[in-house]
Design an enzyme around this catalytic site. Structure first.
Site, PDB file in Angstrom:
ATOM      1  N   GLN A  63      -5.517   1.168   9.294  1.00 41.15           N
ATOM      2  CA  GLN A  63      -6.236   2.308   9.855  1.00 41.15           C
ATOM      3  C   GLN A  63      -5.386   3.546   9.616  1.00 41.15           C
ATOM      4  OE1 GLN A  63      -9.380   1.911  11.246  1.00 41.15           O
ATOM      5  NE2 GLN A  63      -9.212  -0.225  10.599  1.00 41.15           N
ATOM      6  N   ASN A  65      -4.591   7.800   8.944  1.00 40.25           N
ATOM      7  CA  ASN A  65      -4.768   9.030   9.715  1.00 40.25           C
ATOM      8  C   ASN A  65      -4.369  10.219   8.844  1.00 40.25           C
ATOM      9  OD1 ASN A  65      -3.865  11.178  11.831  1.00 40.25           O
ATOM     10  ND2 ASN A  65      -4.949   9.622  12.994  1.00 40.25           N
ATOM     11  N   ALA A  66      -5.037  11.349   9.046  1.00 33.53           N
ATOM     12  CA  ALA A  66      -4.705  12.568   8.301  1.00 33.53           C
ATOM     13  C   ALA A  66      -3.246  12.953   8.538  1.00 33.53           C
ATOM     14  CB  ALA A  66      -5.633  13.699   8.713  1.00 33.53           C
ATOM     15  N   SER A  67      -2.746  12.634   9.723  1.00 36.17           N
ATOM     16  CA  SER A  67      -1.312  12.745   9.982  1.00 36.17           C
ATOM     17  C   SER A  67      -0.727  11.381   9.605  1.00 36.17           C
ATOM     18  CB  SER A  67      -1.068  13.066  11.458  1.00 36.17           C
ATOM     19  OG  SER A  67       0.308  12.970  11.728  1.00 36.17           O
ATOM     20  N   TYR A  68      -0.281  11.250   8.366  1.00 37.20           N
ATOM     21  CA  TYR A  68      -0.013   9.936   7.762  1.00 37.20           C
ATOM     22  C   TYR A  68       0.737   8.941   8.661  1.00 37.20           C
ATOM     23  CZ  TYR A  68      -1.646  11.694   3.189  1.00 37.20           C
ATOM     24  OH  TYR A  68      -2.391  12.197   2.149  1.00 37.20           O
ATOM     25  N   CYS A  73      -0.609  -0.281   9.838  1.00 35.26           N
ATOM     26  CA  CYS A  73      -0.871  -1.366   8.880  1.00 35.26           C
ATOM     27  C   CYS A  73      -1.771  -2.436   9.499  1.00 35.26           C
ATOM     28  CB  CYS A  73       0.436  -2.040   8.478  1.00 35.26           C
ATOM     29  SG  CYS A  73       1.544  -1.016   7.523  1.00 35.26           S
ATOM     30  N   GLU A  75      -1.423  -5.649   9.472  1.00 37.42           N
ATOM     31  CA  GLU A  75      -0.699  -6.736  10.155  1.00 37.42           C
ATOM     32  C   GLU A  75      -0.410  -6.371  11.607  1.00 37.42           C
ATOM     33  OE1 GLU A  75      -0.090  -5.365   7.241  1.00 37.42           O
ATOM     34  OE2 GLU A  75       0.918  -6.728   5.854  1.00 37.42           O
ATOM     35  N   CYS A 112       5.067  -4.917   5.055  1.00 37.42           N
ATOM     36  CA  CYS A 112       6.119  -3.894   4.988  1.00 37.42           C
ATOM     37  C   CYS A 112       7.207  -4.197   6.026  1.00 37.42           C
ATOM     38  CB  CYS A 112       5.523  -2.503   5.214  1.00 37.42           C
ATOM     39  SG  CYS A 112       5.215  -2.118   6.950  1.00 37.42           S
ATOM     40  N   CYS A 115       6.208  -4.004   9.696  1.00 33.66           N
ATOM     41  CA  CYS A 115       5.364  -5.137  10.113  1.00 33.66           C
ATOM     42  C   CYS A 115       6.199  -6.404  10.263  1.00 33.66           C
ATOM     43  CB  CYS A 115       4.227  -5.349   9.118  1.00 33.66           C
ATOM     44  SG  CYS A 115       2.976  -4.052   9.223  1.00 33.66           S
TER      45      CYS A 115
END
Ligand code: THU
Length: 161
Positions: A63, A65-68, A73, A75, A112, A115
């Protein structure tokens, strides 16, 4: 001075068809979960399916977000949801599948670092190994028997006294 080699065993299945029935079902659930990924920025969809000791399957997908950094993730969406639904439950296996709108992902996408750390927390808490099954969109499936294999020398609760 001593040196120690850290090794682990990775099982490699040629395709999803080679998996045991229960694992195949879990991976198909992870593949299906990719459909609900919200990945408009990376175009990289990840699906995760968590198999609990009681047989329940909990899914997650990435999921964004515009705010990265606010995105999450697949998981972690899945294991946090599993923790929220079954606080006393045991996570047996996590299946992960990844695809991209830009190319065909033909190799396994391993979780990653963040996760791995989050999954490790549950592995330590439940004192039972969590198996990880990983694949891309097509191709082989990798399996490891414990998240500790993917995160050697992990930091954990035992340090906090
Ligand atoms: N992603 C996951 O969902 N799991 C991973 O283990 C690696 C990366 C997501 C995060 C982001 O939405 C996209 O893939 C690209 O990094």
């Amino acid at each position: 001075m001593q040196k120690q080699k850290i090794t682990f065993e990775l099982s490699i299945f040629e395709s999803i068809e080679e998996l045991a029935e229960e694992d195949k079902k879990l991976m198909l659930t992870a593949i299906n979960a990719r459909k609900n990924a919200y990945a408009p920025y990376s175009q990289f969809q990840v699906g995760a399916a968590v198999l609990m000791g009681n047989g329940a399957i909990v899914i997650g997908s990435n999921q964004e977000n515009a705010s990265y950094p606010s995105g999450l993730c697949a998981e972690r969406v899945a294991v946090f949801q599993a923790g929220a639904l079954y606080p006393k439950g045991t996570i047996k296996t996590i299946a992960i599948s990844a695809s991209s709108k830009n190319y065909t992902v033909d190799r396994a996408a391993a979780p990653c670092g963040n996760c791995r750390q989050s999954i490790s927390e549950y592995e330590v808490k439940q004192a039972h190994p969590i198996r990880i099954l990983m694949m891309g969109e097509v191709g082989s499936v990798l399996e490891c028997d414990s998240v500790a294999d993917l995160l050697p020398l992990a930091f954990g609760a035992s340090f906090l006294k």
